[in-house]
Design a protein around this motif. Structure first.
Motif, PDB file in Angstrom:
ATOM      1  N   ALA A  66       2.104  -6.012   1.807  1.00 36.92           N
ATOM      2  CA  ALA A  66       1.882  -5.495   0.446  1.00 36.92           C
ATOM      3  C   ALA A  66       1.815  -3.934   0.556  1.00 36.92           C
ATOM      4  CB  ALA A  66       0.481  -5.919  -0.307  1.00 36.92           C
ATOM      5  N   HIS A  67       2.373  -3.060  -0.193  1.00 42.05           N
ATOM      6  CA  HIS A  67       2.449  -1.597   0.258  1.00 42.05           C
ATOM      7  C   HIS A  67       1.574  -1.066  -0.765  1.00 42.05           C
ATOM      8  CE1 HIS A  67       3.472   2.378   0.939  1.00 42.05           C
ATOM      9  NE2 HIS A  67       4.593   1.820   1.922  1.00 42.05           N
ATOM     10  N   ALA A  68       0.538  -0.311  -0.499  1.00 52.82           N
ATOM     11  CA  ALA A  68      -0.360   0.529  -1.302  1.00 52.82           C
ATOM     12  C   ALA A  68       0.405   1.611  -2.089  1.00 52.82           C
ATOM     13  CB  ALA A  68      -1.617   1.072  -0.486  1.00 52.82           C
ATOM     14  N   PRO A  69      -0.272   2.168  -3.196  1.00 56.13           N
ATOM     15  CA  PRO A  69       0.478   3.275  -3.941  1.00 56.13           C
ATOM     16  C   PRO A  69       0.589   4.424  -2.896  1.00 56.13           C
ATOM     17  CG  PRO A  69      -1.387   2.453  -5.056  1.00 56.13           C
ATOM     18  CD  PRO A  69      -1.464   1.755  -3.580  1.00 56.13           C
ATOM     19  N   TYR A  70       1.997   5.260  -3.433  1.00 52.48           N
ATOM     20  CA  TYR A  70       2.168   6.289  -2.673  1.00 52.48           C
ATOM     21  C   TYR A  70       1.105   7.419  -2.969  1.00 52.48           C
ATOM     22  CZ  TYR A  70       6.485   4.285  -1.864  1.00 52.48           C
ATOM     23  OH  TYR A  70       7.710   3.448  -1.505  1.00 52.48           O
ATOM     24  N   THR A  71       0.517   7.478  -4.235  1.00 55.05           N
ATOM     25  CA  THR A  71      -0.378   8.498  -4.774  1.00 55.05           C
ATOM     26  C   THR A  71      -1.657   8.740  -3.854  1.00 55.05           C
ATOM     27  OG1 THR A  71      -0.980   6.965  -6.427  1.00 55.05           O
ATOM     28  CG2 THR A  71       0.431   8.697  -7.135  1.00 55.05           C
ATOM     29  N   PHE A 106      -0.247   0.962   4.473  1.00 53.90           N
ATOM     30  CA  PHE A 106      -0.498   2.349   3.690  1.00 53.90           C
ATOM     31  C   PHE A 106       0.033   3.680   4.446  1.00 53.90           C
ATOM     32  CE2 PHE A 106      -4.396   4.748   4.869  1.00 53.90           C
ATOM     33  CZ  PHE A 106      -4.826   3.897   5.714  1.00 53.90           C
ATOM     34  N   HIS A 107       0.045   4.826   3.670  1.00 59.21           N
ATOM     35  CA  HIS A 107       0.657   5.901   4.218  1.00 59.21           C
ATOM     36  C   HIS A 107      -0.911   6.699   4.721  1.00 59.21           C
ATOM     37  CE1 HIS A 107       4.632   5.969   2.031  1.00 59.21           C
ATOM     38  NE2 HIS A 107       4.562   5.038   2.936  1.00 59.21           N
ATOM     39  N   PRO A 108      -1.093   7.152   5.857  1.00 59.22           N
ATOM     40  CA  PRO A 108      -2.426   7.466   6.361  1.00 59.22           C
ATOM     41  C   PRO A 108      -2.755   8.545   5.324  1.00 59.22           C
ATOM     42  CG  PRO A 108      -1.055   6.985   8.271  1.00 59.22           C
ATOM     43  CD  PRO A 108      -0.168   6.796   7.007  1.00 59.22           C
ATOM     44  N   LEU A 141      -1.071   1.134   9.343  1.00 58.58           N
ATOM     45  CA  LEU A 141      -0.981   2.288   9.287  1.00 58.58           C
ATOM     46  C   LEU A 141       0.503   2.371   9.306  1.00 58.58           C
ATOM     47  CD1 LEU A 141      -3.659   3.443  11.971  1.00 58.58           C
ATOM     48  CD2 LEU A 141      -3.834   3.153   9.361  1.00 58.58           C
ATOM     49  N   GLU A 142       1.134   3.178   8.340  1.00 55.65           N
ATOM     50  CA  GLU A 142       2.743   3.426   8.526  1.00 55.65           C
ATOM     51  C   GLU A 142       2.971   4.524   9.415  1.00 55.65           C
ATOM     52  OE1 GLU A 142       4.849   2.657   5.080  1.00 55.65           O
ATOM     53  OE2 GLU A 142       6.682   3.436   5.799  1.00 55.65           O
ATOM     54  N   THR A 143       3.964   4.544  10.392  1.00 55.69           N
ATOM     55  CA  THR A 143       4.418   5.604  11.162  1.00 55.69           C
ATOM     56  C   THR A 143       5.099   6.580  10.117  1.00 55.69           C
ATOM     57  OG1 THR A 143       6.503   4.766  11.685  1.00 55.69           O
ATOM     58  CG2 THR A 143       4.678   4.468  13.213  1.00 55.69           C
ATOM     59  N   CYS A 178      13.316   4.955   9.843  1.00 56.03           N
ATOM     60  CA  CYS A 178      13.708   6.064   9.255  1.00 56.03           C
ATOM     61  C   CYS A 178      12.562   7.178   9.640  1.00 56.03           C
ATOM     62  CB  CYS A 178      13.753   6.032   7.655  1.00 56.03           C
ATOM     63  SG  CYS A 178      13.683   7.626   6.680  1.00 56.03           S
ATOM     64  N   HIS A 179      11.146   6.733   9.429  1.00 58.01           N
ATOM     65  CA  HIS A 179      10.153   7.828   9.566  1.00 58.01           C
ATOM     66  C   HIS A 179      10.116   8.232  11.020  1.00 58.01           C
ATOM     67  CE1 HIS A 179       7.945   6.299   5.853  1.00 58.01           C
ATOM     68  NE2 HIS A 179       9.260   6.613   5.406  1.00 58.01           N
ATOM     69  N   VAL A 180      10.289   7.260  11.992  1.00 54.68           N
ATOM     70  CA  VAL A 180      10.024   7.726  13.344  1.00 54.68           C
ATOM     71  C   VAL A 180      11.240   8.605  13.930  1.00 54.68           C
ATOM     72  CG1 VAL A 180       8.471   5.941  14.208  1.00 54.68           C
ATOM     73  CG2 VAL A 180      11.028   5.487  14.380  1.00 54.68           C
ATOM     74  N   ILE A 210       8.212  -4.086  10.734  1.00 52.85           N
ATOM     75  CA  ILE A 210       9.102  -3.132  10.825  1.00 52.85           C
ATOM     76  C   ILE A 210       9.742  -2.796   9.572  1.00 52.85           C
ATOM     77  CG2 ILE A 210      11.260  -2.753  11.976  1.00 52.85           C
ATOM     78  CD1 ILE A 210      10.401  -4.078  14.368  1.00 52.85           C
ATOM     79  N   HIS A 211       9.489  -1.548   9.079  1.00 48.44           N
ATOM     80  CA  HIS A 211      10.300  -1.040   7.741  1.00 48.44           C
ATOM     81  C   HIS A 211      11.707  -0.648   8.616  1.00 48.44           C
ATOM     82  CE1 HIS A 211       6.901  -0.022   5.044  1.00 48.44           C
ATOM     83  NE2 HIS A 211       7.112  -1.250   4.963  1.00 48.44           N
ATOM     84  N   LEU A 212      12.840  -1.353   8.098  1.00 49.01           N
ATOM     85  CA  LEU A 212      14.097  -1.047   8.617  1.00 49.01           C
ATOM     86  C   LEU A 212      14.919  -0.296   7.723  1.00 49.01           C
ATOM     87  CD1 LEU A 212      15.569  -2.050  11.445  1.00 49.01           C
ATOM     88  CD2 LEU A 212      16.921  -3.489   9.880  1.00 49.01           C
ATOM     89  N   LEU A 255      13.354  -4.382   4.301  1.00 45.78           N
ATOM     90  CA  LEU A 255      14.302  -3.645   4.023  1.00 45.78           C
ATOM     91  C   LEU A 255      13.695  -2.706   3.040  1.00 45.78           C
ATOM     92  CD1 LEU A 255      17.321  -5.618   4.104  1.00 45.78           C
ATOM     93  CD2 LEU A 255      17.062  -3.800   5.864  1.00 45.78           C
ATOM     94  N   GLU A 256      13.806  -1.208   3.102  1.00 45.11           N
ATOM     95  CA  GLU A 256      13.288  -0.439   2.060  1.00 45.11           C
ATOM     96  C   GLU A 256      14.480   0.645   1.843  1.00 45.11           C
ATOM     97  OE1 GLU A 256      10.099   1.583   3.974  1.00 45.11           O
ATOM     98  OE2 GLU A 256       8.754   0.577   2.712  1.00 45.11           O
ATOM     99  N   THR A 257      15.833   0.103   1.995  1.00 48.73           N
ATOM    100  CA  THR A 257      16.845   1.039   1.734  1.00 48.73           C
ATOM    101  C   THR A 257      17.245   0.899   0.268  1.00 48.73           C
ATOM    102  OG1 THR A 257      17.964  -1.385   1.887  1.00 48.73           O
ATOM    103  CG2 THR A 257      18.074   0.167   3.667  1.00 48.73           C
TER     104      THR A 257
HETATM  105 FE    FE Z   1       5.937   3.270   3.238  1.00 50.87          FE
END
Ligand code: FE
Ligand code: FE
Ligand code: ZN
Length: 284
Positions: A66-71, A106-108, A141-143, A178-180, A210-212, A255-257
């Motif tokens: 599950a991915h937490a909100p970006y906000t 989540f995004h730290p 924690l997402e890189t 993509c982020h790293v 892994i988010h590819l 995949l988050e392409t």
């Molecule tokens: Fe993310």
């Protein structure tokens, strides 16, 4: 087990989404824990949940993410922003755990001027009020690519968060290719070195997802824009190298392409075809 899936919408229900996973020949999925840009969430129906659980069991899904909100900004010095982030983390950890979802990423967060240390302290406190230590779910924690004042673009920053919390055993890492890459970790020419560094600082045993994604932006640009596999600066060969790397075997891939389910199905097919060609299928 080789676990692969993509980010999917739950707009038509969790059970429908799980059905679509099967149709895509995938065996996991990433979903938003709630509306990614708002604060709302809908409650899942009883029938929907039962069907969802039986499909994932029947088709032997790997860990669901599950991915937490970006906000959400758990590093924020703004009281309202911070309280909101704390509330969402606490609720969503409990909600996703109750659903039997294995991981929540989540995004730290961004420190927006107060500095990495103060921002990190906020994140640690926010996690401590949200995690009881009794849950089954792991919080990842997402890189990050390191745009603006984003925290988490170095392995050291992620380590500081993980080591600061009361329940580090409930904290894992999600590596976004993509982020790293845009953060300056050269997974194209030096994947082994990057993995060595990850292992030394964070421990590869804590890598849970892994988010590819390929990257539209160049190496070290600190800009976060995803490209489809093979159509970015990382390239197909390097990304397939991540999937096939023996040290990463069994870590679920999401995949988050920038594609819908049909496009993701094609990417999954391409990845399987190529990786099965590189490695003995018995490994999977
Ligand atoms: Fe993310
Ligand atoms: Fe990501
Ligand atoms: Zn991204």
């Amino acid at each position: 087990m080789f676990v692969i899936g993509s980010h999917m919408s739950v707009a038509k229900g969790l059970d429908k989404t799980a059905e679509n996973v099967v149709k895509m020949q995938a065996n996991t999925m990433q979903i938003f824990s709630r509306n990614p840009r708002g604060s709302s969430y809908k409650t899942y129906g009883e029938v929907e949940m039962t069907r969802f659980q039986s499909i994932r069991k029947e088709y032997c899904f790997g860990p669901i993410l599950a991915h937490a909100p970006y906000t959400l900004n758990l590093a924020s010095a703004n009281e309202k922003t911070y309280e909101f982030a704390c509330m969402v983390m606490k609720e969503d950890i409990a909600r996703m755990d109750a659903l039997g979802i294995e991981n929540l990423v989540f995004h730290p967060g961004s420190h927006t001027g107060i500095g990495v240390q103060a921002g990190t302290l906020n994140i640690v406190k926010g996690l401590n009020q949200a995690i009881t230590g009794k849950e089954q779910i792991t919080v990842l924690l997402e890189t990050m690519s390191g745009k603006g004042t984003e925290i988490g673009s170095t392995f050291e920053e992620l380590k500081a968060i993980r080591e600061g919390v009361n329940h580090p055993e409930r904290i894992g890492i999600c590596l976004d290719t993509c982020h790293v890459f845009s953060a300056g970790y050269d997974i194209v020419n030096g994947l082994e070195e990057v993995l060595d560094e990850f292992d030394k600082i964070l421990g590869l045993e804590n890598l849970k997802a892994i988010h590819l994604n390929d990257s539209m932006m160049p190496f070290g640009s600190h800009k976060d824009r995803h490209a489809t596999i093979g159509n970015g600066e990382i390239g197909k060969e390097a990304l397939l190298g991540v999937v096939a790397n023996p040290r990463l075997l069994g870590i679920p891939i999401y995949l988050e392409t920038p594609l819908e389910d049909d496009g993701h199905r094609e990417e999954i097919r391409m990845i399987k075809e190529n990786v099965y060609g590189i490695y003995n299928t018995a490994l999977f």
